[in-house]
Design a protein around this motif. Structure first.
Motif, PDB file in Angstrom:
ATOM      1  N   ALA A   1       0.860  -1.186   0.000  1.00 39.68           N
ATOM      2  CA  ALA A   1       0.000   0.000   0.000  1.00 39.68           C
ATOM      3  C   ALA A   1       0.893   1.232   0.000  1.00 39.68           C
ATOM      4  O   ALA A   1       1.113   1.870   1.036  1.00 39.68           O
ATOM      5  N   PRO A   2       1.444   1.583  -1.133  1.00 39.77           N
ATOM      6  CA  PRO A   2       2.448   2.657  -1.194  1.00 39.77           C
ATOM      7  C   PRO A   2       1.873   4.003  -0.794  1.00 39.77           C
ATOM      8  O   PRO A   2       0.720   4.315  -1.058  1.00 39.77           O
ATOM      9  N   ASP A   3       2.731   4.805  -0.133  1.00 38.36           N
ATOM     10  CA  ASP A   3       2.328   6.130   0.322  1.00 38.36           C
ATOM     11  C   ASP A   3       3.266   7.226  -0.173  1.00 38.36           C
ATOM     12  O   ASP A   3       3.137   8.388   0.230  1.00 38.36           O
ATOM     13  N   CYS A   4       4.238   6.850  -1.041  1.00 40.71           N
ATOM     14  CA  CYS A   4       5.199   7.819  -1.585  1.00 40.71           C
ATOM     15  C   CYS A   4       5.883   8.577  -0.458  1.00 40.71           C
ATOM     16  O   CYS A   4       5.986   9.820  -0.489  1.00 40.71           O
ATOM     17  N   ALA A   5       6.318   7.862   0.533  1.00 44.96           N
ATOM     18  CA  ALA A   5       7.037   8.433   1.664  1.00 44.96           C
ATOM     19  C   ALA A   5       8.319   7.635   1.870  1.00 44.96           C
ATOM     20  O   ALA A   5       8.532   6.579   1.270  1.00 44.96           O
ATOM     21  N   GLY A   6       9.144   8.136   2.737  1.00 42.36           N
ATOM     22  CA  GLY A   6      10.406   7.476   2.999  1.00 42.36           C
ATOM     23  C   GLY A   6      11.509   8.006   2.105  1.00 42.36           C
ATOM     24  O   GLY A   6      11.316   8.895   1.266  1.00 42.36           O
ATOM     25  N   GLY A   7      12.679   7.446   2.274  1.00 42.72           N
ATOM     26  CA  GLY A   7      13.837   7.879   1.505  1.00 42.72           C
ATOM     27  C   GLY A   7      13.808   7.342   0.085  1.00 42.72           C
ATOM     28  O   GLY A   7      12.842   6.694  -0.345  1.00 42.72           O
ATOM     29  N   PRO A   8      14.863   7.592  -0.685  1.00 43.02           N
ATOM     30  CA  PRO A   8      14.918   7.128  -2.068  1.00 43.02           C
ATOM     31  C   PRO A   8      15.087   5.615  -2.159  1.00 43.02           C
ATOM     32  O   PRO A   8      15.615   4.976  -1.254  1.00 43.02           O
ATOM     33  N   MET A   9      14.644   5.076  -3.285  1.00 39.70           N
ATOM     34  CA  MET A   9      14.773   3.641  -3.563  1.00 39.70           C
ATOM     35  C   MET A   9      16.177   3.390  -4.099  1.00 39.70           C
ATOM     36  O   MET A   9      16.473   3.686  -5.242  1.00 39.70           O
ATOM     37  N   TYR A  10      17.029   2.868  -3.218  1.00 44.54           N
ATOM     38  CA  TYR A  10      18.427   2.685  -3.599  1.00 44.54           C
ATOM     39  C   TYR A  10      18.763   1.208  -3.697  1.00 44.54           C
ATOM     40  O   TYR A  10      18.083   0.335  -3.155  1.00 44.54           O
ATOM     41  N   LEU A  11      19.832   0.935  -4.403  1.00 40.46           N
ATOM     42  CA  LEU A  11      20.308  -0.430  -4.603  1.00 40.46           C
ATOM     43  C   LEU A  11      21.826  -0.395  -4.608  1.00 40.46           C
ATOM     44  O   LEU A  11      22.437   0.106  -5.548  1.00 40.46           O
ATOM     45  N   ASN A  12      22.404  -0.861  -3.534  1.00 43.33           N
ATOM     46  CA  ASN A  12      23.861  -0.878  -3.451  1.00 43.33           C
ATOM     47  C   ASN A  12      24.434  -1.829  -4.480  1.00 43.33           C
ATOM     48  O   ASN A  12      23.849  -2.872  -4.781  1.00 43.33           O
ATOM     49  N   ASN A  13      25.575  -1.458  -5.011  1.00 52.70           N
ATOM     50  CA  ASN A  13      26.173  -2.248  -6.077  1.00 52.70           C
ATOM     51  C   ASN A  13      26.526  -3.659  -5.619  1.00 52.70           C
ATOM     52  O   ASN A  13      26.584  -4.590  -6.431  1.00 52.70           O
ATOM     53  N   LYS A  14      26.756  -3.824  -4.332  1.00 49.85           N
ATOM     54  CA  LYS A  14      27.120  -5.141  -3.797  1.00 49.85           C
ATOM     55  C   LYS A  14      25.971  -5.765  -3.006  1.00 49.85           C
ATOM     56  O   LYS A  14      26.193  -6.627  -2.139  1.00 49.85           O
ATOM     57  N   PHE A  15      24.760  -5.339  -3.310  1.00 47.51           N
ATOM     58  CA  PHE A  15      23.590  -5.832  -2.584  1.00 47.51           C
ATOM     59  C   PHE A  15      23.355  -7.318  -2.849  1.00 47.51           C
ATOM     60  O   PHE A  15      23.545  -7.810  -3.966  1.00 47.51           O
ATOM     61  N   SER A  16      22.898  -8.022  -1.828  1.00 47.39           N
ATOM     62  CA  SER A  16      22.498  -9.423  -1.959  1.00 47.39           C
ATOM     63  C   SER A  16      21.327  -9.664  -1.021  1.00 47.39           C
ATOM     64  O   SER A  16      21.240  -9.064   0.055  1.00 47.39           O
ATOM     65  N   GLY A  17      20.444 -10.539  -1.440  1.00 49.18           N
ATOM     66  CA  GLY A  17      19.276 -10.832  -0.632  1.00 49.18           C
ATOM     67  C   GLY A  17      18.000 -10.544  -1.398  1.00 49.18           C
ATOM     68  O   GLY A  17      17.961 -10.607  -2.634  1.00 49.18           O
ATOM     69  N   GLU A  18      16.924 -10.218  -0.684  1.00 47.57           N
ATOM     70  CA  GLU A  18      15.632  -9.956  -1.292  1.00 47.57           C
ATOM     71  C   GLU A  18      15.388  -8.451  -1.420  1.00 47.57           C
ATOM     72  O   GLU A  18      15.784  -7.679  -0.547  1.00 47.57           O
ATOM     73  N   LEU A  19      14.716  -8.070  -2.510  1.00 45.74           N
ATOM     74  CA  LEU A  19      14.448  -6.655  -2.770  1.00 45.74           C
ATOM     75  C   LEU A  19      13.085  -6.536  -3.439  1.00 45.74           C
ATOM     76  O   LEU A  19      12.750  -7.331  -4.325  1.00 45.74           O
ATOM     77  N   LYS A  20      12.310  -5.538  -3.005  1.00 48.37           N
ATOM     78  CA  LYS A  20      11.020  -5.236  -3.608  1.00 48.37           C
ATOM     79  C   LYS A  20      11.018  -3.785  -4.091  1.00 48.37           C
ATOM     80  O   LYS A  20      11.371  -2.883  -3.335  1.00 48.37           O
TER      81      LYS A  20
END
Length: 609
Positions: A193-212
């Motif tokens: 239920a998005p509210d367009c709040a919070g910080g920016p949607m970032y993706l670290n170059n060395k990210f691992s795991g689950e992401l939505k």
């Protein structure tokens, strides 16, 4: 009233959007499969423009706030999800862009640039990247929140603003006059239920795991009574980068070229007038034998050239291209081929080329017959298939590469069959008809007879030899087009709109004049040096402009584009070679016809004993 927003990653065949040559589906954006894709015209297909239906929908005058579109989930432990994320990061690193249209208007991203001006880009990036050193690249510079090192930021939200004006006494009620948007990045606190709040949607170059990643949009409508329907494209075109510099550069180039052309014309007219007057005043053979220059080769100047078959075929194809370019630019100046008519420019050019087979066959046949050729069947077949075959073979190889890489810019098999049908069923028969009339007419009558024994050509100085003259002959014509060439290459490879067809048509006319005068001038110098092999030299002198074009394209490739991968490099140079060949035939034909007129004229106004 509903307005459908058609969104697509328009590839245009560009290498900027073809670094790995994958289509829209590989980016794993929100898509809708239940709706039928709109049909594209031939020009759009040739340019690799594909329009896909979009799930971003809205109702007229109905405001929307943070409406969800879809949610994409990734797990780096799964190879397929990891591949999608890696490709998404690569797209952000290379500044890939979305290109959306609504009501045939591009949805533009307008932002401030230097000197307080606004630039409206008909596309917006899918994201941006902050380097390991903390330096933001591309669109990351517009937001101070994008500061994490070695991090990608995804633009997963757009604020769309539709500008319209009310039309009285019409059933439609209102017309869209502008569509603007602003890309944003939100890491929604609640993805479901998005509210367009919070910080920016970032993706670290060395990210691992689950992401939505949740994709959302907002829409608002603004009534604008100042923008007329006929002028709704102006705010995009007027904000194109370096427009003022382009106008100044074009005018400066035109003034220089016109000045040089006037000087060349004045020198040629004064020099020839004195030569012709002096030769016509000679009363004895002894006086003529004491003279040296272009009159002494009158018995050899119309001697058939070597490889006359190939030259006549080039002249036929060049005539076809010249008429096609002239008519296309003329229609573009009248506004029929504006950016609003997507693909119309290329469609018009292809259709005109197909219909102009008759002039190509006629010119090739006429000159081949004047060269004393007798293999008319070979001449007609080469006119039909040599130059078009080379272009089609190059294009087919490029299309095979696009097919192999899975690019949406690849031309469908059915379109290839349609192009072959246009070529074989329309262009080839028209070429045969033109060749029939060309061979049926008597040969071109020359003002002087040709001697049976060729005259020996004296040793030439460095400046009157063929190669230096050919190399020098292409400099002046290239000097009058290289500024326009920069903006044309930008429009092809960097997704920038080209709309100044009036200036382009003027440069086209000046290019024709400059090629003619430069070639005539060098032809006159060679005739004065008693070198009568002017046919191929005149064609290659102005045709050498294409070599400078090729060198400039190579410079543009290394200095302006960010292309990686062997396939993309092959594609760029493959398409560039097609443009260089077409330009070679076009300019070479101009030079030959100018010299043919010049040589025929001067030897028809002097007395020959």
């Amino acid at each position: 009233m509903f307005i459908w927003l058609w969104a697509g990653l328009v590839l245009w065949g560009t290498l900027r959007a073809c670094s790995s040559c994958y289509g829209l589906a590989w980016f794993d954006f929100c898509a809708i499969d239940s709706e039928k894709r709109p049909s594209e015209n031939l020009g759009q297909v040739l340019f690799g423009e594909r329009i896909e239906p979009s799930p971003y929908k809205f109702e007229f005058k109905k405001k929307v706030d943070c409406k969800p579109v879809c949610t994409k989930s990734y797990n780096t432990n799964k190879p397929e999800d990891k591949a999608h994320l890696d490709f998404l990061k690569k797209g952000m690193l290379l500044n890939y862009q979305h290109h959306w249209i609504v009501d045939n208007m591009p949805v533009t991203w307008c932002y401030d640039v230097e000197d307080g001006q606004k630039f409206c880009n008909p596309g917006f990036p899918i994201g941006c990247y902050v380097t390991e050193a903390g330096r933001p690249k591309d669109a990351c510079v517009v937001n101070s929140d994008f500061k994490d090192k070695d991090t990608f930021y995804v633009f997963n939200h757009v604020d769309i603003t539709i500008h319209y004006h009310v039309v009285e006494n019409e059933a439609a009620g209102a017309r869209l006059v502008a569509a603007k948007m602003e890309p944003k990045s939100y890491k929604h606190t609640k993805v479901e239920a998005p509210d367009c709040a919070g910080g920016p949607m970032y993706l670290n170059n060395k990210f691992s795991g689950e992401l939505k990643i949740g994709y959302t949009y907002s829409v608002q409508f603004v009534e604008d009574t100042h923008i007329r329907w006929a002028s709704r494209w102006d705010y995009i075109l007027e904000s194109m980068p370096h427009t003022n510099i382009q106008w100044f550069s074009i005018m400066n180039s035109l003034v220089i070229v016109l000045f040089l052309s006037g000087m060349v014309a004045m020198i040629m007219l004064r020099t020839l007038h004195k030569d012709i007057a002096r030769y016509n005043q000679m009363d004895s053979v002894e006086d003529a034998q004491e003279e040296f220059g272009w009159k002494l080769v009158h018995g050899d100047v119309f001697r058939p050239p070597r490889k006359g078959m190939l030259l006549s075929v080039f002249l036929g194809s060049g005539t076809q291209i010249f008429i096609m370019m002239f008519v296309t630019l003329f229609f573009a100046c009248l506004g029929f081929l504006s950016p609003a008519n997507r693909g119309a420019l290329m469609t018009c050019a292809v259709v005109l080329w197909v219909l102009l087979g008759t002039p190509a066959g006629y010119v090739a046949a006429r000159f081949y017959k004047s060269f004393g050729g007798e293999k008319w069947k070979t001449n007609v077949l080469l006119t039909c298939f040599l130059c078009p075959g080379v272009v089609f073979a190059d294009f087919f190889v490029m299309n095979l590469i696009l097919w192999g890489e899975g690019s949406s810019a690849a031309m469908p098999f059915g379109t290839l069959v349609a192009i072959l049908a246009l070529w074989f069923c329309i262009s080839v028969p028209l070429t045969f008809i033109g060749a029939y009339f060309g061979f049926k007419k008597t040969g071109i009558e020359h003002p002087v007879r040709t001697n049976q024994i060729p005259r020996q050509i004296p040793e030439q100085s460095f400046y009157t030899r063929s190669l230096p003259g050919i190399v020098m002959g292409g400099i002046l014509p290239f000097g009058c087009i290289f500024i326009q060439l920069f903006f044309i290459l930008n429009s092809i490879w960097s997704h920038q709109m080209y709309y100044m067809f009036g200036f382009l048509f003027l440069v086209f006319i000046i290019l024709v004049i400059t090629c003619s005068e430069a070639t005539i001038l060098l032809c006159y110098f060679h005739l004065c040096a008693e070198d009568y092999h002017w046919q191929w030299r005149s064609f290659l002198t102005s045709g050498f402009t294409a070599v400078y074009f090729l060198v400039y394209a190579i410079h543009y490739f290394f200095s302006k584009l960010q292309i990686t991968g062997l396939a993309s490099t092959i594609l760029y140079f493959g398409y560039t070679m097609i443009m260089a060949l077409i330009f070679f035939l076009f300019t070479g034909t101009i030079g030959f016809f100018a010299c043919f007129w010049f040589v025929t004229k001067i030897y028809s106004v002097v007395k020959v004993d």
